[in-house]
Design a protein around this motif. Structure first.
Motif, PDB file in Angstrom:
ATOM      1  N   ALA A 198     -10.536   3.676   1.777  1.00  0.00           N
ATOM      2  CA  ALA A 198     -10.447   2.324   2.341  1.00  0.00           C
ATOM      3  C   ALA A 198      -9.405   1.581   1.515  1.00  0.00           C
ATOM      4  N   ILE A 199      -8.379   1.073   2.169  1.00  0.00           N
ATOM      5  CA  ILE A 199      -7.257   0.500   1.429  1.00  0.00           C
ATOM      6  C   ILE A 199      -6.894  -0.868   2.003  1.00  0.00           C
ATOM      7  N   ASP A 200      -6.674  -1.836   1.116  1.00  0.00           N
ATOM      8  CA  ASP A 200      -6.321  -3.184   1.549  1.00  0.00           C
ATOM      9  C   ASP A 200      -4.815  -3.398   1.615  1.00  0.00           C
ATOM     10  N   ASN A 201      -4.117  -2.876   0.627  1.00  0.00           N
ATOM     11  CA  ASN A 201      -2.653  -3.000   0.572  1.00  0.00           C
ATOM     12  C   ASN A 201      -2.044  -1.673   0.998  1.00  0.00           C
ATOM     13  N   PRO A 202      -1.410  -1.619   2.170  1.00  0.00           N
ATOM     14  CA  PRO A 202      -0.903  -0.330   2.646  1.00  0.00           C
ATOM     15  C   PRO A 202       0.078   0.338   1.695  1.00  0.00           C
ATOM     16  N   GLU A 203       0.809  -0.448   0.904  1.00  0.00           N
ATOM     17  CA  GLU A 203       1.777   0.127  -0.041  1.00  0.00           C
ATOM     18  C   GLU A 203       1.085   0.973  -1.118  1.00  0.00           C
ATOM     19  N   ASP A 204      -0.192   0.702  -1.367  1.00  0.00           N
ATOM     20  CA  ASP A 204      -0.923   1.470  -2.387  1.00  0.00           C
ATOM     21  C   ASP A 204      -1.094   2.936  -1.992  1.00  0.00           C
ATOM     22  N   ILE A 205      -0.938   3.234  -0.711  1.00  0.00           N
ATOM     23  CA  ILE A 205      -1.125   4.619  -0.278  1.00  0.00           C
ATOM     24  C   ILE A 205      -0.006   5.514  -0.801  1.00  0.00           C
ATOM     25  N   ILE A 206       1.141   4.939  -1.127  1.00  0.00           N
ATOM     26  CA  ILE A 206       2.276   5.760  -1.593  1.00  0.00           C
ATOM     27  C   ILE A 206       1.967   6.388  -2.957  1.00  0.00           C
ATOM     28  N   PRO A 207       1.617   5.596  -3.996  1.00  0.00           N
ATOM     29  CA  PRO A 207       1.247   6.238  -5.260  1.00  0.00           C
ATOM     30  C   PRO A 207      -0.049   7.048  -5.156  1.00  0.00           C
ATOM     31  N   LEU A 208      -0.964   6.624  -4.284  1.00  0.00           N
ATOM     32  CA  LEU A 208      -2.199   7.391  -4.129  1.00  0.00           C
ATOM     33  C   LEU A 208      -1.910   8.748  -3.494  1.00  0.00           C
ATOM     34  N   GLY A 209      -1.012   8.773  -2.519  1.00  0.00           N
ATOM     35  CA  GLY A 209      -0.618  10.046  -1.928  1.00  0.00           C
ATOM     36  C   GLY A 209      -0.013  10.978  -2.968  1.00  0.00           C
ATOM     37  N   ASP A 210       0.821  10.419  -3.844  1.00  0.00           N
ATOM     38  CA  ASP A 210       1.394  11.214  -4.934  1.00  0.00           C
ATOM     39  C   ASP A 210       0.292  11.799  -5.817  1.00  0.00           C
TER      40      ASP A 210
ATOM     41  N   ILE B 293      -1.354   4.887   7.135  1.00  0.00           N
ATOM     42  CA  ILE B 293      -1.137   6.219   7.702  1.00  0.00           C
ATOM     43  C   ILE B 293       0.352   6.465   7.896  1.00  0.00           C
ATOM     44  N   LYS B 294       1.045   5.488   8.435  1.00  0.00           N
ATOM     45  CA  LYS B 294       2.488   5.615   8.684  1.00  0.00           C
ATOM     46  C   LYS B 294       3.247   5.857   7.375  1.00  0.00           C
ATOM     47  N   LEU B 295       2.939   5.074   6.347  1.00  0.00           N
ATOM     48  CA  LEU B 295       3.625   5.219   5.066  1.00  0.00           C
ATOM     49  C   LEU B 295       3.307   6.560   4.412  1.00  0.00           C
ATOM     50  N   LEU B 296       2.070   7.001   4.531  1.00  0.00           N
ATOM     51  CA  LEU B 296       1.704   8.278   3.926  1.00  0.00           C
ATOM     52  C   LEU B 296       2.407   9.432   4.637  1.00  0.00           C
ATOM     53  N   ARG B 297       2.487   9.373   5.953  1.00  0.00           N
ATOM     54  CA  ARG B 297       3.182  10.428   6.689  1.00  0.00           C
ATOM     55  C   ARG B 297       4.670  10.466   6.326  1.00  0.00           C
ATOM     56  N   GLU B 298       5.264   9.284   6.124  1.00  0.00           N
ATOM     57  CA  GLU B 298       6.684   9.232   5.772  1.00  0.00           C
ATOM     58  C   GLU B 298       6.943   9.791   4.380  1.00  0.00           C
ATOM     59  N   THR B 299       6.021   9.540   3.458  1.00  0.00           N
ATOM     60  CA  THR B 299       6.245   9.939   2.064  1.00  0.00           C
ATOM     61  C   THR B 299       5.652  11.295   1.726  1.00  0.00           C
ATOM     62  N   GLN B 300       4.681  11.748   2.522  1.00  0.00           N
ATOM     63  CA  GLN B 300       4.056  13.063   2.309  1.00  0.00           C
ATOM     64  C   GLN B 300       4.003  13.794   3.653  1.00  0.00           C
ATOM     65  N   PRO B 301       5.132  14.243   4.155  1.00  0.00           N
ATOM     66  CA  PRO B 301       5.195  14.788   5.515  1.00  0.00           C
ATOM     67  C   PRO B 301       4.339  16.028   5.741  1.00  0.00           C
TER      68      PRO B 301
ATOM     69  N   GLY C  57       0.971   8.882  12.730  1.00  0.00           N
ATOM     70  CA  GLY C  57       1.165  10.156  12.050  1.00  0.00           C
ATOM     71  C   GLY C  57      -0.086  10.879  11.615  1.00  0.00           C
ATOM     72  N   ALA C  58      -1.252  10.394  12.028  1.00  0.00           N
ATOM     73  CA  ALA C  58      -2.498  11.085  11.671  1.00  0.00           C
ATOM     74  C   ALA C  58      -2.591  12.417  12.404  1.00  0.00           C
ATOM     75  N   THR C  59      -3.193  13.391  11.744  1.00  0.00           N
ATOM     76  CA  THR C  59      -3.372  14.724  12.310  1.00  0.00           C
ATOM     77  C   THR C  59      -4.650  14.820  13.126  1.00  0.00           C
ATOM     78  N   PHE C  60      -5.674  14.065  12.706  1.00  0.00           N
ATOM     79  CA  PHE C  60      -6.967  14.123  13.373  1.00  0.00           C
ATOM     80  C   PHE C  60      -7.697  12.805  13.171  1.00  0.00           C
ATOM     81  N   ALA C  61      -8.737  12.609  13.967  1.00  0.00           N
ATOM     82  CA  ALA C  61      -9.554  11.402  13.885  1.00  0.00           C
ATOM     83  C   ALA C  61     -10.973  11.763  13.462  1.00  0.00           C
ATOM     84  N   VAL C  62     -11.636  10.803  12.850  1.00  0.00           N
ATOM     85  CA  VAL C  62     -13.041  10.940  12.463  1.00  0.00           C
ATOM     86  C   VAL C  62     -13.752   9.667  12.886  1.00  0.00           C
TER      87      VAL C  62
END
Length: 208
Positions: free
Chosen positions: A18-30, A53-61, A83-88
């Motif tokens: 669960a993420i509030d700031n979408p930019e945080d997904i970039i370092p978290l993806g790393d 999801i969009k940012l993570l797909r762009e940075t972690q294809p 860019g999600a692969t599946f839904a839950v």
């Protein structure tokens, strides 16, 4: 076995984010990829989900990206487009399932009873999220639900932690578990990437 099932079976644990700031997904993806867990379920519990999801797909294809807490066709379409692969989903809503099927977007709907399982089977789905796992009876309930349904596989989520995940994973046809402990929201909000990396490494080491 579907390609999604095969991948989840190898990964064994899915970080539920669960993420509030979408930019945080970039370092978290790393953090996730660099520490051996190239998968994320980004939940629609916050309004940042689609952008994250969009940012993570762009940075972690190459990453396996799920969209969690998908409650309707609109969210499913937005998640797939981002860019999600599946839904839950937390429950079994036939309308949401059919919407995902029409998009060719694989979905793991939530169940916690035989009636739910049979409804899912009628819709052609046999890999299901067991939710909320601990509150719905935990290990004993999983075993009881799987016994009469030989073609069903489960991904328990809800109350899963480092203390009990391997009990769940030891059950045949439990292909993976969803959890939040290695991606604690407070740590994400505070940018504590080193602590998150440590938790991810521990989660990987205990489930492989």
């Amino acid at each position: 076995m579907s390609s999604l099932n095969a991948t989840l079976s190898k990964l064994r644990v899915v970080p539920v984010i669960a993420i509030d700031n979408p930019e945080d997904i970039i370092p978290l993806g790393d953090v996730l990829v660099e520490n051996g867990l190239p998968v994320a379920e980004i939940t629609y519990r916050t309004s940042a989900a689609t952008e994250a999801i969009k940012l993570l797909r762009e940075t972690q294809p190459e990453m396996l990206i799920g969209a969690g807490t998908v409650l309707n066709a609109h969210q499913a379409e937005a998640a797939q487009k981002a860019g999600a692969t599946f839904a839950v989903s937390p429950g079994l809503n036939p309308n949401t399932v059919k919407a995902c099927q029409s998009l060719n977007f694989e979905i793991l709907p939530g169940i916690n009873s035989p009636t739910n399982i049979e409804s899912a089977l009628e819709l052609g789905i046999n890999t299901l999220k067991f939710f909320p796992a601990e509150a719905s009876g935990g290990i004993n309930m999983v075993k009881s639900l799987l016994a009469p349904y030989g073609d069903v596989s489960l991904v328990p989520t809800g109350g899963i932690s480092a203390k009990n995940i391997n009990e769940y994973l030891s059950i045949p046809r439990v292909i993976a578990c969803g959890g939040t402990w290695m991606v604690d929201k407070k740590l994400i909000d505070e940018g504590r990437w080193d602590e998150l990396a440590k938790r991810v490494r521990e989660a990987v080491s205990m489930t492989q």
